[in-house]
Structures are given as C-alpha cells and as structure tokens.
Design an enzyme around this catalytic site. Sequence first.
Site, PDB file in Angstrom:
ATOM      1  N   SER A 279      17.946  14.405   5.490  1.00  0.00           N
ATOM      2  CA  SER A 279      17.118  13.694   4.943  1.00  0.00           C
ATOM      3  C   SER A 279      15.679  14.096   5.653  1.00  0.00           C
ATOM      4  O   SER A 279      15.677  14.803   6.857  1.00  0.00           O
ATOM      5  CB  SER A 279      17.232  12.207   5.292  1.00  0.00           C
ATOM      6  OG  SER A 279      16.178  11.495   4.855  1.00  0.00           O
ATOM      7  N   THR A 319      13.213  19.925 -11.851  1.00  0.00           N
ATOM      8  CA  THR A 319      12.113  20.556 -11.145  1.00  0.00           C
ATOM      9  C   THR A 319      12.049  19.998  -9.669  1.00  0.00           C
ATOM     10  O   THR A 319      11.919  18.975  -9.398  1.00  0.00           O
ATOM     11  CB  THR A 319      10.960  20.362 -11.932  1.00  0.00           C
ATOM     12  OG1 THR A 319      10.888  20.941 -13.262  1.00  0.00           O
ATOM     13  CG2 THR A 319       9.867  21.249 -11.037  1.00  0.00           C
ATOM     14  N   CYS A 403      17.813  -1.031   5.501  1.00  0.00           N
ATOM     15  CA  CYS A 403      18.438  -1.462   4.081  1.00  0.00           C
ATOM     16  C   CYS A 403      18.830  -3.062   4.272  1.00  0.00           C
ATOM     17  O   CYS A 403      18.511  -3.833   3.219  1.00  0.00           O
ATOM     18  CB  CYS A 403      19.536  -0.515   3.654  1.00  0.00           C
ATOM     19  SG  CYS A 403      19.400   1.043   4.033  1.00  0.00           S
TER      20      CYS A 403
END
Lengths: 479, 97
Positions: A279, A319, A403
């Site tokens: 990440s 992309t 989270c």
Amino acid sequence: MLSRLSGNAARRAALRSAASRLTAAEARRSFVQPSQADRASVVDVPSTYQEDAFFAPRADMLGFKLELPQRGNSLTEQARPIYLDMQATTPVDPRVLDAMLPYLTDQYGNPHSRTHAYGWEAEKAVEEGRAHVAALIGADPKDIVFTSGATESNNMIIKGIARFNKDRKKHVITTQTEHKCVLDSCRKLQEEGFEVTYLPVQSNGVVDLKELEAAIRPDTSLVSIMTVNNETGVIQPMKEIGSLLRKHRGIHFHTDGAQAAGKISVDVNEMNIDAMSLSGHKIYGPKGIGAAYVRRRPRVRLEPIINGGGQERGLRSGTLPTALAVGLGEAARIAKLEMRDHARVKSLSDRLINKINAQVEHVVRNGDVNGYPGCVNLSFAYVEGESLLMALKDIALSSGSACTSASLEPSYVLRALGAAEDMAHSSLRFGIGRFTTEAEIDFVVDKIVAVVQRLRDMSPLWEMVQEGIDISTINWAQH
Amino acid sequence: MAATAPSKQAILNLYGSTLRASRAFSSYNFRQYFVRRTRGVFQEIKDEKDAGKLRAFYDEKTKELEVLKRSAIVNQLYGGWKLVVEKQQPSRERADS
C-alpha cells in the site's frame, strides 16, 4: 369562539390598512424602518427560545459574524493534536509530493499512449516507480502490478488464485488475525463453495507452524498470512512459513505486506513468497495507490477481477495514475534509503513503553514483544478504551484498526490473541513513524498518565482492586 | 578520470543551505525531521576522505537541496495550525475589553 375569530379578523384588517397608509406616507425609504406602535403585537416566544445565551457573539467576532478560513495564524488560536496513528495512514513525505507534482501539472500524458512524447515520458516515470517498488521487496520490476491499494491487491490475489485453481483445489488457509479485507474475501470464497481454514494464533499473536502444517491438505491452493499485524505489530516468521510451504507442491503463499514493506526488511525470494500486497499510504506515499507482487517464475496464475484494456499484464486493466505511481515509487525509494529511521522508531517506542510502565501500573502490552516497534498496543486495565480516547483530545490515537474505529466492539484481533473482554476493550494503539519526535512522545506520556489516573480514580472497579478484591471472582447480579 | 573531491568549504556551505531549507518547513514534524536528518547525514560524512564518495555525496545532496527548497515552499503555502507541543502564540486580547 366565533366572536374571538371575528375579532382577530377585524384586527388584522385594521393592521393591513395601517400598513398601506404607512407605505404611502413614507415614500422615501431608509435603511431602518421603525415599526409604529399600531403594528406591534404581542406574540409568545417559541418553545425553542433559549434565554440570553441563545445567540451571544463571541469576543473574537468584533461585532461581526466572522467566517474565518481554517488556516493557521488567524485570529482564533487552535492547536492541532499529535498524530500517533501511523498504522491507519502516514503523512505524505514532502519529497514524495515533490516527485509527484510534475505529473499532476505539466506532464499529463497517458502512460499507455505509445504514439507521442507525452505518453513516453509518463511511461518512463511509471516504470521507474515500478523498479523502486520492486527493489524494496527484492523482486523483479516485471512482477509488480499497480492497483488502487492493499485492499484491492488482497482481493485480486486471494480471489484470483482460488478461482483459477477451483477445478482441482478448493481449500484456502488464513489466520484469525488478518485484516478485514482478507477475511471478507475468504468469506466470499466460502459462499462460492470453497473451504477456508482460519488458523488460531498463539497468545503472542504468532502462528504455530505445527498447526499450519496440520491444516495443509492435498487440495490447498492458497495460504495467506500477513507479515506485520496492523493492530498489534506482531511479525510472523515468514521465512519459516515460506520454506514449510515450499515443501508442498502447488500451494501459493500470499502475504499482506502493507504494514511491513519499508518498515522491516522483506525479501520475496528469501521468504519464498508468491504474491504480496503493498500500500502506498502506509509508507509515506499517496493514498489511492498500492501494488501487488505476483511472481512470474514459477508463474502464479490468477483470474483478474477487473477486465478491460489489458494493462498491467492483463491482471488489472485501467489507465494507471501516473502521479500516484511515481509517488509510490519515490516513497519506496526513500523507505529503502532511510535505514536510520528504523533505529529511531525503536528508540522512540522504547521511550514510550518505559515511561508509561514507570508511571502507571497494570498496563499490558498486547502481542509479541519482538514485533514491529512502531506499533505498540497497550491495554490499560480498569479503564475503558473509548473514554480514554475521548479524554485525550490533544492526541490522535486509535483503539484498533481504522476500519472498525466507528464501532465499540472489542477488536477481533485482540480476542484472537486470547485477551479477556475487558482488556480488549481498554486497548490503545500507538503508531510511531518517521516524523514523530521525542517531545511528542513525552507530551503523550504525560497526558496518558494523568488521564488514566483520573479515570481510575472515578472507577469503582479500581477502588475494589485497591482494596484487594479480585474482580474476576465477583458474581455480578443479572438484571 | 578520478572524481575530484569537493572542498570542505563547499560541503559546509551545502550543509548550511540544507539546514536553512529544512528550517523553512512550516509543519512541525517535517521541520524537525529534516533538521535532524541533515545534521545526521553531514555528521556521518565529516571524517570521510575518499574523493569518490565525497563527490557522490555532494552531488546527491545538491539535488536533494533543490527538492527540499521546493517542498518547503509548498508546505508553507498549505501550512495549518500549530501542533500542541509547539510554542503557541500568546493569546492577544482587545485593549477595550
């Protein structure tokens, strides 16, 4: 009743005629229109009316209602809290931002355009970023696939590998302390007919290799174990797990390395890792970018989730965001270079733990002591974690994963470690990073010590403990 | 051709400008980090005699100085509140209140 109604109507009619007379008489209007005595009527204040304090301009309004921009050095002094939540996200390093800015302004080409210079320069920058990311984990640049983050990488790898092998192999192994996105991907696989083993961990948070070996079946296609836990900082023995899994043919080894890359040394060849998730925003890079390492030799085949133009070896079409890929690359390059950060994080972490232990008793450190020093998970007994967080308004901390920070449920990771319910409720996670200073640590320790003392003084449980009553023996009345 | 080592004065000048650029950050954490880091890396190279290493170090840090200068400007443009551990500005009161 009727008479009162008619009386009201008559009064209103008189008022209206008076008003029209007034407007006719005062053709010249001024800013202030004084109301005449005949227009005045007595009305009860609404029920929501609050006495004098209803609207009181503050002293700093200077007679105006000021809409101040939320910036520093303005009239309202305000201080920002100290950031100690580096497991949730890290600030973008200024050097990373500087590397990104050209691709957000002048060099806006599509990296997949092969027909003009705009595309070429963007592609060159993306490939340089890819090489830096690969160097950080000791991989080949061609093995790196850019994704939107570690969650997407985890989903792509776990579901992709399991689904690709579904004809012959229907078994997946993971642990109970994984991140939510790994556990949820596994639950999704269960719905599709796969069998998933959730390995328990020992009380220090480390997986037992014997249990792992016992869980392996001939139809196991994937083992997913995270390198560094996001809540406790526990480091799993990746090298041993890797060599154990290498003995069994056809098992793919995936690891969630979002919290590990750039913080501890990771080498995919040494650890026999087949797939890895990374990440950007955990290593001082931008949010919205991550990477998946998918080994090509021996080839790891997986079914892509996103289909389309066939970018990124067809595993993740779409992309590429050039600026973000450059930012991730620069963040990886700096993380590889800045070895001095590791020793510093360790010394700050020791400073925090020693200072707290010296001044507060009944503090338990959750997880392995030899885990990643930048993640310290402490439980303060007889203090409720959320009330501790609310009292610490000058410090940005979390009791667990970001989270799940909205819910008051105790952390499932701490429960898997075998922590009692009350200790899981009273945990705080301190995330120390590259930009943390000694002064901040000292400030945090002083605040924590004071707040814990105050909350314990209020607590009847603490009083009982002081009197020598064992809390666990109390038989609470049921209501 | 062997690389010529930069003079001691040149390295000291570079050290001074890097330190100045680091102090220009408005964010407390970035400022502290870059000041500390600049001191650390120049301290390490102090007793280095190898001309090649010195030249490589000098070139790299010159490039980094430009990065730091630009970053400090961007950081100043978007600077926010001060951190609680920093010295806060004295609170001013109106003379008539």
